[in-house]
Design a protein around this motif. Structure first.
Motif, short mmCIF file in Angstrom:
data_model
loop_
_atom_site.label_atom_id
_atom_site.label_comp_id
_atom_site.label_asym_id
_atom_site.label_seq_id
_atom_site.Cartn_x
_atom_site.Cartn_y
_atom_site.Cartn_z
N ILE A 74 -4.16 45.18 49.93
CA ILE A 74 -2.79 44.80 50.32
C ILE A 74 -2.14 45.88 51.19
O ILE A 74 -0.92 45.95 51.31
CB ILE A 74 -1.91 44.50 49.08
N LYS A 76 -1.98 49.17 50.87
CA LYS A 76 -1.38 50.34 50.25
C LYS A 76 -2.34 51.52 50.17
O LYS A 76 -1.99 52.57 49.62
CB LYS A 76 -0.87 49.99 48.84
N LEU A 149 1.32 48.42 39.50
CA LEU A 149 2.07 48.17 40.73
C LEU A 149 3.51 47.78 40.44
O LEU A 149 4.44 48.21 41.13
CB LEU A 149 1.39 47.07 41.54
N THR A 153 7.26 51.44 40.53
CA THR A 153 7.96 51.23 41.80
C THR A 153 8.97 52.35 42.00
O THR A 153 9.42 52.99 41.02
CB THR A 153 8.70 49.88 41.80
N ALA A 234 -3.41 42.48 42.87
CA ALA A 234 -2.81 43.06 44.07
C ALA A 234 -2.14 41.99 44.92
O ALA A 234 -1.01 42.17 45.40
CB ALA A 234 -3.87 43.81 44.88
N PHE A 235 -2.81 40.86 45.11
CA PHE A 235 -2.23 39.80 45.93
C PHE A 235 -1.06 39.12 45.22
O PHE A 235 -0.09 38.70 45.86
CB PHE A 235 -3.30 38.79 46.33
N TYR A 237 0.97 40.67 43.16
CA TYR A 237 2.08 41.62 43.33
C TYR A 237 2.68 41.50 44.72
O TYR A 237 3.90 41.48 44.89
CB TYR A 237 1.58 43.05 43.09
N LYS A 238 1.83 41.42 45.73
CA LYS A 238 2.33 41.33 47.10
C LYS A 238 3.15 40.08 47.30
O LYS A 238 4.17 40.08 48.00
CB LYS A 238 1.14 41.37 48.08
N ALA A 239 2.72 38.98 46.67
CA ALA A 239 3.42 37.71 46.83
C ALA A 239 4.74 37.64 46.05
O ALA A 239 5.72 37.07 46.53
CB ALA A 239 2.51 36.55 46.40
N SER A 242 6.47 42.49 45.76
CA SER A 242 6.67 43.36 46.92
C SER A 242 7.81 42.85 47.79
O SER A 242 7.94 41.64 48.03
CB SER A 242 5.37 43.41 47.74
N GLN A 244 9.93 41.54 50.76
CA GLN A 244 9.52 40.73 51.90
C GLN A 244 10.14 41.28 53.19
O GLN A 244 11.21 41.84 53.17
CB GLN A 244 9.97 39.29 51.68
#
Length: 244
Positions: A74, A76, A149, A153, A234-235, A237-239, A242, A244
């Motif tokens: 992702i 990082k 993750l 933060t 990871a994906f 978390y990104k979706a 994280s 935008q």
């Protein structure tokens, strides 16, 4: 200290304390023999905490290929650094297992069960079912990577929001403890390819009396499962988490 050396030493510390607590519980004639699952899960959690505190400022204290690959997937962590980190983690895990073998040297001979000796070094399923075992490792590692993750933060660790940045490694240890208590029963919760594969190689190579086989037929599960789980987390978390 270079990031490579930090990952070697950090993973070595993790395995010394993690495999060490298993040895203390399962090998014969130790002070901690038969002290149980709570002791094992606590020992692993404390081991993670110590290792992350020890090398976090030098390498980020991944100590786990699933974490390294998940972060890289992702954006990082740079993909170019992934091979060196994974190699360092594997080397550290192997060295840690050798040190545990030395620390408990007299106890291998008085422990007749090959399965208990193997359990010091690597995981094995309570009920052998490859699909189910793989799913368990995927779930456990996804919880680990997503927890790390989501909790670590900048906002959570900023003292202005009520957190102390120094608690970061302790929070990671709590995540590992929670995973062991809640999800460790089916497979022994490898949740880390280096943690399982490096010591399994050590088990295969070390002159341990009556050690038996290293169960290579199962060895792919605690490698593939954690990597898949790390990528999924990871994906996710990104979706969802994280910005935008």
């Amino acid at each position: 200290m270079s990031p490579f050396l930090a990952e070697v030493l950090g993973t070595m510390l993790l395995i010394i304390l993690g495999d060490g607590v298993v040895a203390n519980v399962v090998l014969n004639q130790t002070k901690g023999q038969s002290s149980g699952w709570i002791v094992i899960t606590a020992g692993w959690a404390f081991g993670v905490t110590v290792a992350v505190y020890a090398v976090g400022t030098f390498s980020g204290a991944h100590l786990n290929p699933a974490v390294t690959i998940g972060l890289a997937s992702i954006g990082k962590f740079p993909w170019a650094s992934v091979p060196a980190y994974v190699l360092a983690q594997m080397l550290g895990a192997f060295l840690g297992a050798v040190i545990v073998w030395l620390a408990y040297l007299p106890h291998w001979a008085v422990t007749p069960e090959p399965g208990l000796k193997l359990a010091v070094f690597c995981t094995g399923p309570a009920i052998r079912n490859p699909v189910s075992n793989l799913i368990t490792e995927i779930i456990g590692t996804a919880v680990l990577v997503l927890g790390v993750l989501a909790i670590l933060t900048p906002k959570n660790l900023n003292p202005d929001y009520g957190w102390n940045v120094g608690l970061g490694p302790a929070l990671v240890g709590i995540i590992v403890w929670a995973i062991g208590l809640s999800l460790g029963g089916p497979t022994g919760y490898a949740i880390n390819p280096a943690r399982d594969l490096g010591p399994r190689i050590a088990h295969a190579l070390l002159p341990i009396r009556g050690k038996g086989a290293s169960d290579w037929g199962y060895a792919w599960i605690p490698v593939a499962g954690p990597i898949l789980g790390g990528l999924i987390a990871a994906f996710l978390y990104k979706a969802a988490w994280s910005p935008q």
